[in-house]
Design an enzyme around this catalytic site. Structure first.
Site, PDB file in Angstrom:
ATOM      1  N   ASP A 202       0.837  -1.194   0.000  1.00 61.17           N
ATOM      2  CA  ASP A 202       0.000   0.000   0.000  1.00 61.17           C
ATOM      3  C   ASP A 202       0.878   1.253   0.000  1.00 61.17           C
ATOM      4  O   ASP A 202       1.839   1.352   0.783  1.00 61.17           O
ATOM      5  CB  ASP A 202      -0.908   0.005   1.229  1.00 61.17           C
ATOM      6  CG  ASP A 202      -1.910   1.138   1.200  1.00 61.17           C
ATOM      7  OD1 ASP A 202      -2.936   0.998   0.521  1.00 61.17           O
ATOM      8  OD2 ASP A 202      -1.664   2.169   1.862  1.00 61.17           O
ATOM      9  N   ASN A 210      -2.291  12.693  -3.741  1.00 63.10           N
ATOM     10  CA  ASN A 210      -3.191  13.122  -4.821  1.00 63.10           C
ATOM     11  C   ASN A 210      -3.724  14.527  -4.570  1.00 63.10           C
ATOM     12  O   ASN A 210      -3.802  15.350  -5.485  1.00 63.10           O
ATOM     13  CB  ASN A 210      -4.367  12.143  -4.940  1.00 63.10           C
ATOM     14  CG  ASN A 210      -4.157  11.116  -6.050  1.00 63.10           C
ATOM     15  OD1 ASN A 210      -3.284  11.275  -6.909  1.00 63.10           O
ATOM     16  ND2 ASN A 210      -4.940  10.060  -6.032  1.00 63.10           N
ATOM     17  N   HIS A 215      -4.045  14.442  -9.661  1.00 65.17           N
ATOM     18  CA  HIS A 215      -4.271  13.042 -10.050  1.00 65.17           C
ATOM     19  C   HIS A 215      -3.332  12.571 -11.157  1.00 65.17           C
ATOM     20  O   HIS A 215      -2.997  11.385 -11.220  1.00 65.17           O
ATOM     21  CB  HIS A 215      -5.730  12.854 -10.484  1.00 65.17           C
ATOM     22  CG  HIS A 215      -6.688  12.935  -9.329  1.00 65.17           C
ATOM     23  ND1 HIS A 215      -6.864  11.911  -8.444  1.00 65.17           N
ATOM     24  CD2 HIS A 215      -7.497  13.941  -8.896  1.00 65.17           C
ATOM     25  CE1 HIS A 215      -7.756  12.248  -7.529  1.00 65.17           C
ATOM     26  NE2 HIS A 215      -8.156  13.489  -7.773  1.00 65.17           N
ATOM     27  N   ASP A 219      -1.214   9.246 -10.824  1.00 67.74           N
ATOM     28  CA  ASP A 219      -1.137   8.135 -11.780  1.00 67.74           C
ATOM     29  C   ASP A 219       0.312   7.782 -12.093  1.00 67.74           C
ATOM     30  O   ASP A 219       0.689   6.606 -12.151  1.00 67.74           O
ATOM     31  CB  ASP A 219      -1.875   8.494 -13.068  1.00 67.74           C
ATOM     32  CG  ASP A 219      -3.384   8.495 -12.901  1.00 67.74           C
ATOM     33  OD1 ASP A 219      -3.871   8.026 -11.843  1.00 67.74           O
ATOM     34  OD2 ASP A 219      -4.073   8.971 -13.817  1.00 67.74           O
ATOM     35  N   GLU A 246      -4.587   2.385  -4.577  1.00 65.80           N
ATOM     36  CA  GLU A 246      -3.135   2.485  -4.379  1.00 65.80           C
ATOM     37  C   GLU A 246      -2.553   1.212  -3.783  1.00 65.80           C
ATOM     38  O   GLU A 246      -1.436   1.207  -3.286  1.00 65.80           O
ATOM     39  CB  GLU A 246      -2.799   3.678  -3.483  1.00 65.80           C
ATOM     40  CG  GLU A 246      -3.237   3.554  -2.037  1.00 65.80           C
ATOM     41  CD  GLU A 246      -4.649   4.071  -1.796  1.00 65.80           C
ATOM     42  OE1 GLU A 246      -4.963   4.396  -0.637  1.00 65.80           O
ATOM     43  OE2 GLU A 246      -5.441   4.152  -2.748  1.00 65.80           O
TER      44      GLU A 246
END
Length: 360
Positions: A202, A210, A215, A219, A246
């Site tokens: 994680d 974010n 975003h 990514d 994630e």
């Protein structure tokens, strides 16, 4: 999703064209043992390659479409063996079908296989096969094959299959494929009494990342983490997957707890060394990950996949509770504390055993 729909529609259109050709095939097969002149007339008008094959496998007739389908004119093929150029991996299946036709066990068959094109290399062909019989004795004396190039169709099928099993952002396996593969590996481990480990990974405080960087940056961050995890899936049996959001997973067959902890620490360290800035991370000023481990095997038993995931999720929670940017495991905390950055794995197994289960 739009790409999948588009490819599906394209395959549907190709199917319509195939149906039209199939009608012509059926007419050809219906007159194979009757009017030779009409047979050749239809064969030479067909976009498919039509061929007659003698009982010994020799090509006695090939239609002009062979030039388009295989790159060879008919005269170059007549007299040769019908299986020349066949991909070795498909030979057994094709020979099995041919043998069933020769013995009269089957009257017709359809088979797809790879063969060699004169100019473009390997192509996929789909052939409809029908036996011919000697009009005097009624015995099988050969086969008529109607073959068409289905390479593009096979490529589209492969592309759709990949879309169905891969995560579009990271290129890793998706959750469904991970679950299917993990079920199989657990079944193999139970039968062979071997170990299999699962890492749940994680990204620490990813929502804060974010929110701060946007975003698109998020990514890109996930893609870099995925690349690190994939680089540690070094054996054919290893599988890296995006678990969701994630979270990632790494399935390690024939790997015990000690070996899994070695791999996990390497991944944790490699992600931190990416040095992706993360001002919202309490564990470090850069992007870090927390990892949970669950191992099924002779010591811990072989739980269901649901049980294995639950164990890995629990140890991931422990790693987060211990400050993140560390590796947990599936033992009680007082027996085996999480691996902290820079700390070597505890000696839960002899060094030689750990090396054998995680040769990385």
């Amino acid at each position: 999703m739009g790409m999948v729909i588009g490819l599906t529609v394209l395959i549907g259109l190709l199917g319509s064209l195939m149906l039209r050709e199939l009608t012509l095939r059926q007419r050809l097969l219906a007159i194979v043992s009757s009017r030779e002149a009409e047979f050749r007339l239809l064969a030479e008008a067909s976009n498919d390659m039509v061929s007659r094959i003698a009982f010994d496998g020799t090509l006695t007739y090939v239609s002009p479409a062979s030039l388009r389908v295989l790159g060879w004119p008919p005269e170059s093929l007549v007299g040769g063996n019908a299986l020349a150029g066949l991909n070795p991996e498909d030979r057994a299946a094709v020979e099995g079908v041919v043998a069933a036709l020769k013995t009269g066990e089957r009257e017709e068959a359809m088979i797809a296989y790879r063969t060699r094109h004169r100019n473009t290399g390997t192509v996929w062909l789909e052939s409809s096969l029908s036996v011919t019989r000697d009009p005097k004795t009624g015995r099988v004396d050969g086969v008529v094959a109607i073959s068409r190039d289905v390479t593009e169709h096979k490529q589209l099928e492969g592309h759709l299959s990949r879309l169905a099993t891969l995560d579009s952002l990271t290129g890793l396996a998706n959750r469904r494929f991970l679950d299917d593969r993990a079920e199989r590996e657990l079944a193999i481990a139970r039968q062979s009494r071997s170990d299999v480990s699962l890492l749940l990974i994680d990204a620490d405080h990813f929502k804060a990342f974010n929110d701060h960087y946007g975003h698109l940056a998020g990514d890109n961050c996930l893609q870099q983490i995925a690349a690190v995890i994939q680089s540690h899936a070094t054996r054919p049996s290893d599988l890296a997957a995006r678990y969701g959001g994630e979270e990632f997973a790494l399935l390690l067959a024939e790997t015990n707890l000690a070996g899994a902890r070695v791999v996990a620490e390497r991944i944790r360290s490699a992600v931190q060394e990416l040095s992706i800035p993360h001002v919202g991370n309490s564990a470090a000023p850069v992007v870090t990950i927390s990892i949970g481990i669950a191992t099924a095997g002779s010591q811990a038993g072989w739980p269901s996949l649901k049980g294995l995931i639950a164990q890995a999720d629990e140890t991931l929670y422990r790693a987060k509770s211990d400050g993140r940017n560390c590796v947990g495991n599936d033992l009680p905390l007082h027996e085996a504390p999480p691996i902290q950055p820079g700390q070597a794995p505890p000696p839960t197994a002899p060094a030689s055993q750990a090396d054998q289960t995680a040769p990385r």
